[in-house]
Scaffold this motif. Structure first.
Motif, short mmCIF file in Angstrom:
data_model
loop_
_atom_site.label_atom_id
_atom_site.label_comp_id
_atom_site.label_asym_id
_atom_site.label_seq_id
_atom_site.Cartn_x
_atom_site.Cartn_y
_atom_site.Cartn_z
N VAL A 1 0.84 -1.20 0.00
CA VAL A 1 0.00 0.00 0.00
C VAL A 1 0.88 1.26 0.00
N ARG B 1 -6.25 -7.17 -2.29
CA ARG B 1 -6.65 -6.57 -1.00
C ARG B 1 -5.92 -5.25 -0.76
N ARG B 2 -4.65 -5.23 -1.08
CA ARG B 2 -3.85 -4.01 -0.87
C ARG B 2 -4.30 -2.88 -1.78
N GLN C 1 -7.34 -2.49 -2.90
CA GLN C 1 -8.61 -2.02 -2.33
C GLN C 1 -8.38 -1.11 -1.14
N GLN C 2 -7.41 -1.45 -0.28
CA GLN C 2 -7.08 -0.60 0.87
C GLN C 2 -6.57 0.76 0.39
N LYS D 1 -9.33 3.04 -0.93
CA LYS D 1 -10.08 3.69 0.16
C LYS D 1 -9.31 4.89 0.69
N ILE D 2 -8.02 4.73 0.88
CA ILE D 2 -7.19 5.84 1.38
C ILE D 2 -7.20 6.99 0.37
#
Length: 150
Positions: free
Chosen positions: A48, A83-84, A86-87, A90-91
């Protein structure tokens, strides 16, 4: 103001996506020259922090290309990458840059034409969004232009 040409970073897994990029080149397929391909041992190694730093360093768009789901050479790397991403999306939404500037795609090594297609589609998406709010080159040009109008 000059024509906006986005700076786009593509993090490519070595086994599939990078091979697809190589195949696209071998087939002489056309895709925008503004794509900067970074070879990764696995898309799962894309952190991320690395994705966010790409925007800090002036990228207008970033995408991660991994193996097909279920076909990762490191078993679950592409699921980790998903997953990373997607994280990070969001940020990016929370800080006002926009999660739509980041994407994850899955390719096999034989998908050279799809690699070129993704590059064209993503570049067009970023052109429509305009420069990243962190892109200093265009931010300073816009502030000078706004100062002239006052």
């Amino acid at each position: 103001m000059q024509e906006f040409e986005p700076k786009i970073i593509a993090f490519c897994c070595y086994y599939c996506a990078y091979s697809a990029a190589d195949l696209a080149g071998s087939l002489r397929l056309q895709y925008p020259a503004n794509i900067r391909v970074i070879e990764m041992p696995c898309s799962g190694k894309t952190d991320v922090r690395v994705l966010l730093e790409a925007f800090e360093d002036g990228a207008d768009g970033v995408y991660v290309l991994g193996c097909m789901e279920g076909d990762c050479h490191f078993l679950k790397g592409n699921f980790r990458a998903k997953r990373r991403v997607q994280q990070a999306k969001k940020i990016l939404d929370e800080i006002g840059i926009g999660g739509e500037r980041l994407e994850m795609y899955n390719l096999s090594a034989a998908m050279g034409p799809r690699f070129a297609e993704i590059a064209r589609e993503f570049t067009e998406r970023i052109r429509k969004l305009g420069p990243s709010p962190l892109n200093k080159k265009y931010a300073s040009a816009n502030s000078m232009k706004a100062g002239e109008q006052e």
